[in-house]
Design a protein around this motif. Structure first.
Motif, PDB file in Angstrom:
ATOM      1  N   MET A 127       0.587  -1.190  -0.249  1.00  0.00           N
ATOM      2  CA  MET A 127      -0.065  -0.146   0.513  1.00  0.00           C
ATOM      3  C   MET A 127       0.953   1.664  -0.243  1.00  0.00           C
ATOM      4  SD  MET A 127      -3.095   0.846   3.094  1.00  0.00           S
ATOM      5  CE  MET A 127      -3.348  -0.950   2.003  1.00  0.00           C
ATOM      6  N   SER A 128       0.320   2.637  -0.864  1.00  0.00           N
ATOM      7  CA  SER A 128       1.871   3.079  -0.986  1.00  0.00           C
ATOM      8  C   SER A 128       1.373   3.999  -0.384  1.00  0.00           C
ATOM      9  CB  SER A 128       1.882   3.529  -2.634  1.00  0.00           C
ATOM     10  OG  SER A 128       0.345   4.858  -2.375  1.00  0.00           O
ATOM     11  N   GLY A 129       1.985   4.684   0.196  1.00  0.00           N
ATOM     12  CA  GLY A 129       2.406   5.936   1.859  1.00  0.00           C
ATOM     13  C   GLY A 129       1.241   6.779   0.808  1.00  0.00           C
ATOM     14  N   THR A 165      -1.708   7.212  -1.522  1.00  0.00           N
ATOM     15  CA  THR A 165      -2.602   7.540  -1.895  1.00  0.00           C
ATOM     16  C   THR A 165      -3.646   7.424  -1.116  1.00  0.00           C
ATOM     17  OG1 THR A 165      -2.316   4.889  -1.498  1.00  0.00           O
ATOM     18  CG2 THR A 165      -2.073   5.933  -3.502  1.00  0.00           C
ATOM     19  N   ARG A 166      -5.041   7.346  -0.513  1.00  0.00           N
ATOM     20  CA  ARG A 166      -6.045   7.342   0.239  1.00  0.00           C
ATOM     21  C   ARG A 166      -6.579   6.446   0.341  1.00  0.00           C
ATOM     22  NH1 ARG A 166      -5.997   9.755   4.715  1.00  0.00           N
ATOM     23  NH2 ARG A 166      -8.360   9.935   4.973  1.00  0.00           N
ATOM     24  N   LEU A 167      -7.847   6.107   1.887  1.00  0.00           N
ATOM     25  CA  LEU A 167      -8.322   5.034   1.221  1.00  0.00           C
ATOM     26  C   LEU A 167      -9.969   5.549   1.343  1.00  0.00           C
ATOM     27  CD1 LEU A 167      -6.725   3.065   4.139  1.00  0.00           C
ATOM     28  CD2 LEU A 167      -6.414   2.225   1.428  1.00  0.00           C
ATOM     29  N   HIS A 209      -7.148  -3.273   3.253  1.00  0.00           N
ATOM     30  CA  HIS A 209      -7.100  -3.471   4.352  1.00  0.00           C
ATOM     31  C   HIS A 209      -6.863  -4.743   4.576  1.00  0.00           C
ATOM     32  CE1 HIS A 209      -9.300   0.470   5.508  1.00  0.00           C
ATOM     33  NE2 HIS A 209     -10.328  -0.576   5.168  1.00  0.00           N
ATOM     34  N   PRO A 210      -5.597  -5.216   5.804  1.00  0.00           N
ATOM     35  CA  PRO A 210      -5.134  -5.813   5.979  1.00  0.00           C
ATOM     36  C   PRO A 210      -6.236  -7.048   6.931  1.00  0.00           C
ATOM     37  CG  PRO A 210      -3.978  -3.989   6.990  1.00  0.00           C
ATOM     38  CD  PRO A 210      -4.981  -3.889   5.857  1.00  0.00           C
TER      39      PRO A 210
END
Lengths: 159, 1048
Positions: free
Chosen positions: A1-3, A5-7, A53-54
């Motif tokens: 997951m790149s830093g 990007t917004r979820l 999500h993890p």
């Protein structure tokens, strides 16, 4: 997951995981036939990873045991899943992952229906239709990049 | 290109070495030079060097002989000449005088200005000279000045660049003061030399130099940023060594040396911290991880002023990583960084005018995290809690600031939430806070930071303990443990209340996992506060255990009986758990002994199972209690005599006791008593153990009962003699003797050992009762294992073997089985200590594999030989166990086994396969992997052997090997897969499960090897998906899922 990007939903509700199914004495008994039941099907899909999500689908309450219906004798399975937010863009992907997981894990005598829990998603009907369409599912799985994403959801967590 | 004439150089040398006379072999030298320079024979350099070392000619003579080559107008000839000189110097630098070195340096420095082809040999020569111990003062500086001035390092080839770095390393090692005299020029020269280095081998050297520059305090002058730039451009290291790894350089090595450079000085802080913030934004996991580790390393060197201006940026990055990451490694690295950063800020000394950077920073952390703690059902509650706890654990000031802000909020949340799951999450968060402070505390004298919250925390915990939700109760129990472990936090009244709650839960709570947690908590608390347990819990548990359940003859009584049994079970395990302090043991063991004696007398009815549990509790106490004189006396003088006395009373009563048969006659109870005795004898007070052993020996040999309590025994007791009829009640007590004499430390002598051995041998051959003769055999073996080497031992073994062989030849099947039992135990005893007579026994065992009756038993026996036995012949019993005895046995006997297999008739082959899989199963994995190729065909054969036992045991020894398959196995993939797939349809579910597990393991083989069989495996695994057993289906699902993922 790149830093950067917004979820879509950065802080979702977390639900408790159910423990491993408890072993019964009959499970070890060679002569007893164990039917395929709701819990067994739920165990198949509850560990699927969320694409964002993890976390597992169970922890996000996307799947619940009460929304799993199986009839071993008639070889049918019906699943309803609930996206975390009504506009979740991942709904189709989640549905596809559930479907693929079941296709791989159940004997081929089963007819598998995967649907969105009624009234929980904006484009419910469209997604249901896609998931019910055998040819579209097959075509989606021919797409290697899509297959990779699905496989990621189905892989046991690593790193 | 300058045309320097070496004549001046020669003149210098000659002037110094006037006494140097032309030696007779000048012709030899000249021819060597000629052959090297013009003939291009590289080996001549070695010969010349040998000549110089042996004193045949001097360096001066060499230079003179080189004269023409060095002045040649051809650069290549000059280069060759210099090369010869450099190679000779490389071998002989140790013998040079200071004056010679000075001249040679002057020459070489000058040659640096010559044609570029000459530079490489010149550098080699200079490197050789840097190793001289007689380097004249000032020469290091002048060498480096010429080097930095005349050579552009990065235009050189790999080895020459390495040569330059090595020169620097050599000089820094010996001429540090001189180099520091160069000031910042040295740093600048180095920066220029390494700027643009690409080879990892050279980078390691360059990083090493940079590290020394920083750590040894060289003057960086105005070149700090340059030095940082020229090294930090490699951060984060992204290097994977070539496949066969010819240079042995690892990624980790590079990462570590570069990290040492970057984190070496706070002067880099202003450059490094922004770099880390930038790299943390990377998409590459390894870059993030490296950045976090580097951050942790650097802030441990920094002061608060170094980090002050980057705090916001660092916090934003750390928060993002912990909030959003999917990797545990990154999360824990991020938390470690936050901890390190917080403790860096905590170290700062506050001035009246400067702001408190720690509290500013923690305000930032609290602002972003605290509000998430109030949403216990959302995802971010845990990442926030972990961040706060990481900061909290950094220093006591930090823990004060954070707990003061967080704890009231958490407690208030707990009290306002009604849902159990929310409350549990909050309680777990609280617990983590308490634990984070515990690990972070350094000074003992300080008051706990939780002192202010003690009343509210206690009331939260106690109210949670009274909830009905089991997971909440479990969490509360562990919070209670954590609170009690905070020194000086809980008051005596709190402890009393806690013990009261725990006792209540033990007596009433039906849920197994809750009572487990309660027992564990009680154990931890009793270690810290024994008094409350002695005065409150033990009496209460005792009272409850001895209150007889109401006996009625209806169903309700049955369920009550059941619950009463469960209560007793919990009480027994709690008694064991709390008994770690000697003072508690003094109170708890009498209760357990009373259980045994009332069970025997029938005063209060205890079931066999309860008696066994009481013995287990005694065993556990013996295992965990501190080994003091006091506890030693308790076990050796009170508990063991009491156990022996009770067992003997039961044995003498036999079956015909008036109140029915005593539970102490049961094998289960006796077997549970054995470890109580053996644990006490092996670990408590050797001197007292010796006393116990000699008492036991005289009890068993002479019937001496004087040390037993309640002494009303008859005088003619003969426990080891053959009893009348098949009365086994006395003979089976031999297992207690075994527990006693076989577990003594080796320093303790067993009295009358020969007499004992004879009696035991007799008993194991003649007594037909299973427990009696097996225990006698084991006891015999245990004594033989520890017996000193020598003739008496050898003759004892010989005579036993003769006896056993004749028993084995007898017709009676039971006599043969008994004899076999003795053989296998003695064999084990000798195998463990590498006794030479072991081979005779092995041969006997192998021959028994062909035996019609004993064959299968013998095959199983190999499993006994190779595995650790629980009660005897293990290291806990101080047995003589050599390391790697399994490997040794295997390597000495595997050939015999294969031979035997090939020679055996068809119907006996399964015995061999079973023996083989029993042996291989127990081998350490490394040995399995190396030995497997030789045995593979046999093991594959074993997979197709019809006997289920053989299939199962082979599968279980294959599975671990499959996890990291040796090449031999991969070659046999086809055969392996075929056999495994066939077994998935076996009628036995264990075999189906084990074979599917193996197929699952194969899915992790190298992908290109198994892709060809993927489709076939997937088809074959479709069938067990519809297996009638759920356990088989679930294995199939897992295996099939991973085979599906293959190739994606």
């Amino acid at each position: 997951m790149s830093g950067g990007t917004r979820l879509e939903n950065a802080n979702p509700m977390i639900f408790q995981r159910s423990g491993e199914r408890l072993l019964k004495e009959t499970d070890e008994d060679e002569d007893v036939h164990d039917p395929i039941d709701d819990r067994e099907i739920f165990d198949l899909i509850r560990t699927i990873n969320d694409p964002e999500h993890p976390l597992s689908l169970e922890e996000l309450n996307v799947v619940e045991q009460v929304r799993v219906k199986v009839n071993d004798a008639e070889s049918t399975v019906g699943i309803e899943f609930t996206p975390t937010i009504p506009h979740c863009s991942m709904a189709t992907l989640i549905g596809l992952s559930i479907k693929v997981k079941l296709l791989r894990s159940l004997p081929d005598r089963f007819k598998i229906d995967v649907n969105i829990t009624p009234g929980t998603h904006a484009s419910e009907e469209a997604v249901n239709k896609q998931l019910a369409d055998k040819e579209r599912v097959a075509a989606a799985l021919e797409n290697s990049s899509l297959l990779e994403v699905v496989n990621q959801c189905l892989s046991t967590r690593s790193i | 290109m300058s045309h320097f004439s070496p004549l001046t150089f020669r003149a210098c040398v000659v002037s110094v070495e006037l006494h140097g006379t032309m030696a007779a072999d000048s012709t030899l030298l000249l021819s060597l030079v000629e052959e090297f320079v013009s003939g291009l024979q590289d080996s001549k350099a070695k010969d010349t060097a040998t000549g110089v070392k042996d004193g045949e000619f001097t360096v001066l003579q060499l230079v003179e002989a080189l004269g023409l080559s060095l002045t040649s107008s051809q650069p290549h000839t000059r280069a060759r000449g210099v090369q010869l000189l450099s190679e000779v110097l490389h071998e002989c630098y140790g013998g040079l005088t200071e004056r010679e070195v000075e001249v040679l340096i002057a020459f070489y420095e000058n040659r640096l200005k010559d044609h570029y082809v000459i530079t490489p040999p010149v550098l080699q020569g200079l490197r050789a000279l840097t190793k001289c111990t007689v380097l004249p003062p000032g020469s290091a500086v002048s060498m480096l000045r010429s080097l930095f001035q005349d050579v552009h390092v990065q235009s050189l080839m790999l080895t020459e660049r390495a040569c330059v770095y090595n020169m620097l390393i050599n000089l820094m090692g010996t001429r540090e003061a001189e180099l520091k005299g160069l000031g910042a020029d040295f740093v600048f020269g180095f920066v220029q030399s390494m700027d643009g280095e690409r080879d990892p081998r050279n980078l390691l050297l360059a990083f090493q130099i940079a590290k020394s520059i920083i750590l040894r305090g060289y003057d960086l002058g105005k070149f700090t940023e340059e030095l940082f730039e020229v090294t930090s451009c490699y951060f984060p290291i992204d290097f994977s060594p070539p496949p066969n790894d010819p240079h042995g350089i690892t990624r980790e090595e590079l990462i570590q040396t570069l990290r040492d450079v970057l984190t070496g000085t706070p002067r880099f802080a202003e450059f490094l911290l922004p770099l880390i913030i930038e790299k943390l934004d990377s998409d590459v996991q390894s870059a993030k991880l490296d950045s976090l580790h580097t951050l942790t390393a650097c802030v441990s060197q920094y002061e608060h002023k170094d980090v002050a201006e980057f705090l916001e940026g660092l916090w934003a990055s750390l928060r993002r990583e912990v909030f959003q990451t999917s990797s545990e490694k990154i999360e824990s690295a991020g938390l470690a960084s936050l901890s390190a950063l917080t403790s860096c800020l905590s170290r700062s000394v506050l001035n009246s005018d400067s702001e408190d950077s720690l509290s500013t920073f923690l305000d930032l952390v609290l602002k972003d995290c605290k509000h998430h703690l109030c949403e216990p059902d959302l995802k971010l509650v845990w990442p926030s809690a972990k961040l706060l706890q990481a900061a909290c654990s950094a220093s006591s000031r930090a823990s004060h600031i954070i707990t003061v802000s967080v704890m009231p909020a958490l407690i208030e949340q707990y009290n306002s939430r009604a849902q159990c799951s929310h409350r549990r999450t909050l309680l777990e968060v609280v617990q983590r806070f308490i634990q984070s402070v515990k690990t972070g505390r350094t000074s003992e004298s300080e008051d706990s930071v939780f002192l202010d919250f003690r009343p509210s925390l206690c009331s939260v915990v106690f109210s949670a303990l009274t909830e009905t939700n089991s997971s909440l109760q479990i969490t509360a129990a562990s919070v209670l443990t954590s609170l009690a472990q905070q020194t000086g936090l809980l008051l005596d009244s709190d402890i009393e209340l806690a013990v009261d709650h725990l006792s209540r839960l033990l007596l009433t709570e039906e849920d197994g996992s809750v009572s487990l947690a309660v027992v564990e908590c009680a154990g931890a608390l009793a270690e810290l506060h024994p008094e409350a347990f002695i005065s409150q819990m033990i009496p209460r548990l005792k009272k409850e255990m001895f209150s007889a359940p109401l006996v009625q003859d209806d169903n309700r009584a049955a369920s009550e009986q059941h619950s009463h049994h469960a209560v007793r079970q919990r009480c027994l395990s709690a008694l064991a758990a709390v008994s770690t302090r000697p003072s508690v043991v003094q109170q708890s063991t009498p209760v357990l002994l009373e259980v045994l004696s009332s069970a025997h007398t029938g005063g209060v009815g205890f079931s066999v199972e309860e008696v066994v549990l009481a013995c287990r509790s005694l065993q556990r106490i013996a295992e965990q209690v501190q080994d003091t004189e006091e506890t030693g006396r308790c076990f050796h003088d009170i508990i063991i005599p009491r156990l022996l006395s009770l067992a003997l009373q039961a044995a003498l009563q036999g079956d015909g006791a008036p109140g029915g048969r005593s539970p102490l006659l049961e094998e289960a109870v006796l077997s549970a008593m054995v470890p109580v005795i053996s644990t006490s004898c092996s670990r408590l007070q050797p001197a007292l153990a010796g006393q116990t052993a000699s008492r036991a020996v005289s009890l068993f040999l002479d019937g001496d009962v004087s040390f037993l309590p309640d002494n009303s025994f008859p005088s003619h007791i003969r426990l080891l003699k053959k009893q009348q009829g098949d009365a086994w009640s006395q003979s089976q007590m031999v297992c207690l003797l075994m527990g006693c004499v076989c577990s003594l430390p080796r320093s303790v002598e067993v009295p009358r050992i020969d007499e004992l051995l004879s009696e035991l041998e007799e008993m194991s051959c003649t007594c037909s009762h299973l427990l009696s003769h097996t225990s006698a055999a084991k006891c015999f073996a245990g004594l033989v294992n520890k017996r000193a080497h020598g003739d008496s031992l050898d003759s004892r073994i010989q005579s036993t073997m003769t006896r056993v062989c004749s028993e084995l030849d007898s017709a009676s099947p039971s006599a043969r089985t008994q004899a076999f039992t003795l053989v296998i135990w003695v064999a084990k005893a000798l195998l463990l200590r590498y006794h030479p007579l072991f081979t005779t026994l092995t041969d006997k065992l192998f021959s028994l594999l062909d035996d019609a009756d004993l064959g299968p038993l013998a095959a199983d026996g190999f499993s006994l030989l190779m595995s650790d036995s629980a009660d005897i012949l293990n290291r806990g019993c101080h047995a003589d166990v050599r390391i790697m005895y399994r490997q040794r046995f295997f390597s000495e006997n595997s050939a015999k086994l294969v031979e035997g297999f090939n020679a055996a008739p068809q119907e006996k082959k399964p015995n061999y396969l079973k023996a083989l899989s029993n042996i291989v199963n127990k081998l350490p994995k490394q040995v399995q992997v190396t030995e497997l190729p030789a045995l593979l065909s046999l093991l594959l054969e074993a997979l197709s052997c019809p006997e289920l036992g053989v299939q199962l045991s082979t599968l279980s020894c294959l599975q671990p090997v499959l996890v990291d398959p040796p090449p031999a196995l991969i070659q046999q993939l086809e055969a392996l897969i075929n056999r495994l797939l066939a077994l998935t349809c076996s009628p036995a579910m264990d075999v189906r499960i084990a074979s599917i597990r193996c197929i699952h393991a194969v899915s992790r083989f190298p992908e290109h090897e198994i892709l060809p069989v993927r489709a076939r495996v997937l088809r074959a695994l479709a069938r067990p998906l519809d297996d009638k057993k759920r356990l088989v289906r679930s294995e199939a699902v897992h295996a099939r899922a991973d085979w599906f993922l293959l190739g994606s």
